[in-house]
Design a protein around this motif. Sequence first.
Motif, PDB file in Angstrom:
ATOM      1  N   LEU A 198      81.540 -17.885 -42.734  1.00  0.00           N
ATOM      2  CA  LEU A 198      82.280 -18.921 -43.454  1.00  0.00           C
ATOM      3  C   LEU A 198      81.449 -19.477 -44.601  1.00  0.00           C
ATOM      4  O   LEU A 198      81.924 -19.616 -45.730  1.00  0.00           O
ATOM      5  CB  LEU A 198      82.677 -20.048 -42.492  1.00  0.00           C
ATOM      6  CG  LEU A 198      83.835 -19.791 -41.543  1.00  0.00           C
ATOM      7  CD1 LEU A 198      83.869 -20.861 -40.455  1.00  0.00           C
ATOM      8  CD2 LEU A 198      85.161 -19.755 -42.286  1.00  0.00           C
ATOM      9  N   THR A 199      80.204 -19.781 -44.305  1.00  0.00           N
ATOM     10  CA  THR A 199      79.315 -20.366 -45.308  1.00  0.00           C
ATOM     11  C   THR A 199      79.005 -19.387 -46.432  1.00  0.00           C
ATOM     12  O   THR A 199      78.946 -19.761 -47.613  1.00  0.00           O
ATOM     13  CB  THR A 199      78.000 -20.827 -44.645  1.00  0.00           C
ATOM     14  OG1 THR A 199      78.304 -21.811 -43.657  1.00  0.00           O
ATOM     15  CG2 THR A 199      77.041 -21.405 -45.667  1.00  0.00           C
ATOM     16  N   ARG A 200      78.823 -18.129 -46.066  1.00  0.00           N
ATOM     17  CA  ARG A 200      78.392 -17.111 -47.036  1.00  0.00           C
ATOM     18  C   ARG A 200      79.535 -16.600 -47.907  1.00  0.00           C
ATOM     19  O   ARG A 200      79.336 -16.353 -49.115  1.00  0.00           O
ATOM     20  CB  ARG A 200      77.742 -15.960 -46.273  1.00  0.00           C
ATOM     21  CG  ARG A 200      77.200 -14.849 -47.141  1.00  0.00           C
ATOM     22  CD  ARG A 200      76.478 -13.834 -46.275  1.00  0.00           C
ATOM     23  NE  ARG A 200      76.058 -12.655 -47.010  1.00  0.00           N
ATOM     24  CZ  ARG A 200      75.476 -11.595 -46.464  1.00  0.00           C
ATOM     25  NH1 ARG A 200      75.207 -11.587 -45.151  1.00  0.00           N
ATOM     26  NH2 ARG A 200      75.121 -10.553 -47.198  1.00  0.00           N
ATOM     27  N   PHE A 201      80.728 -16.452 -47.333  1.00  0.00           N
ATOM     28  CA  PHE A 201      81.826 -15.803 -48.056  1.00  0.00           C
ATOM     29  C   PHE A 201      83.058 -16.694 -48.232  1.00  0.00           C
ATOM     30  O   PHE A 201      83.555 -16.853 -49.343  1.00  0.00           O
ATOM     31  CB  PHE A 201      82.255 -14.514 -47.331  1.00  0.00           C
ATOM     32  CG  PHE A 201      81.150 -13.554 -47.059  1.00  0.00           C
ATOM     33  CD1 PHE A 201      80.517 -12.884 -48.103  1.00  0.00           C
ATOM     34  CD2 PHE A 201      80.719 -13.308 -45.764  1.00  0.00           C
ATOM     35  CE1 PHE A 201      79.477 -11.998 -47.858  1.00  0.00           C
ATOM     36  CE2 PHE A 201      79.701 -12.412 -45.502  1.00  0.00           C
ATOM     37  CZ  PHE A 201      79.071 -11.750 -46.556  1.00  0.00           C
ATOM     38  N   TYR A 202      83.545 -17.249 -47.138  1.00  0.00           N
ATOM     39  CA  TYR A 202      84.838 -17.927 -47.135  1.00  0.00           C
ATOM     40  C   TYR A 202      84.833 -19.198 -47.984  1.00  0.00           C
ATOM     41  O   TYR A 202      85.681 -19.377 -48.877  1.00  0.00           O
ATOM     42  CB  TYR A 202      85.208 -18.244 -45.687  1.00  0.00           C
ATOM     43  CG  TYR A 202      86.584 -18.816 -45.460  1.00  0.00           C
ATOM     44  CD1 TYR A 202      87.658 -17.989 -45.131  1.00  0.00           C
ATOM     45  CD2 TYR A 202      86.812 -20.188 -45.529  1.00  0.00           C
ATOM     46  CE1 TYR A 202      88.920 -18.514 -44.886  1.00  0.00           C
ATOM     47  CE2 TYR A 202      88.064 -20.718 -45.292  1.00  0.00           C
ATOM     48  CZ  TYR A 202      89.114 -19.878 -44.969  1.00  0.00           C
ATOM     49  OH  TYR A 202      90.361 -20.406 -44.732  1.00  0.00           O
TER      50      TYR A 202
END
Length: 238
Positions: free
Chosen positions: A107-111
């Motif tokens: 979530l933190t890296r992409f979303y």
Amino acid sequence: MSEAYKEIDGGSLDLLIVADHASAYVPDDIDLHIDPTLLHEHIAIDIGVAEVTQALAAQLGCKAILGGVSRLVIDLNREEDAPGLLPVMSDGHAIAGNRDADLNARLTRFYHPYHRRLAAMLAQMTSPFILSLHSFTPSLASDPAQERPWEVGVLYNRDGRAARIAIPMLEAAGLVVGDQQPYSGALLNATMNRHAEANGIPYLGIEMRQDVAGSEEGQARFAAILGPILLDCKARFA
């Protein structure tokens, strides 16, 4: 350029093309434990969407945002608490590498970066209109008896204003059109619910059939048909 998304700056028209599933990219440090050939299939990517997005952005002079990773890494068109956000199965295929994956890390890296950038691009527009562009497989391995005869589907949730304009135009262009097909936008419309419907921004949700959108001829056909329809829809909301 962020690994979470790719931007196309085709011009200044207040129309944003949003392509959640346009990439099959899996970062080297993520192992999904699947046969690599599956990354070329519909479970990993919306086939033809990146090409049609690029053609439309150039044709219309507008911007686009494309998801930077495969939907198997994280599904950008799901709510944050949706079961399919980090898929462990897709059309009968086990995605074993996701069983013990760190959801918060993805979530933190992409979303979150993807959705923050999408919101920022819309905020820069005076009178935005959105094209949400996806593609669908003509047949499901997990449900081979299901018939999917449509060449294009139009999806929406509560806001069907642009859909009502576009459907007869798509039919007049010679396409076999599915209204809320091959599935309903009332059930799966997360990105548009968040960025369009929640903010009163008009949008058109389009699903192209992949055996058409997968060829250069089909991509050119979709771009040629969708371009004028998008301009017509946008003009009615100016």
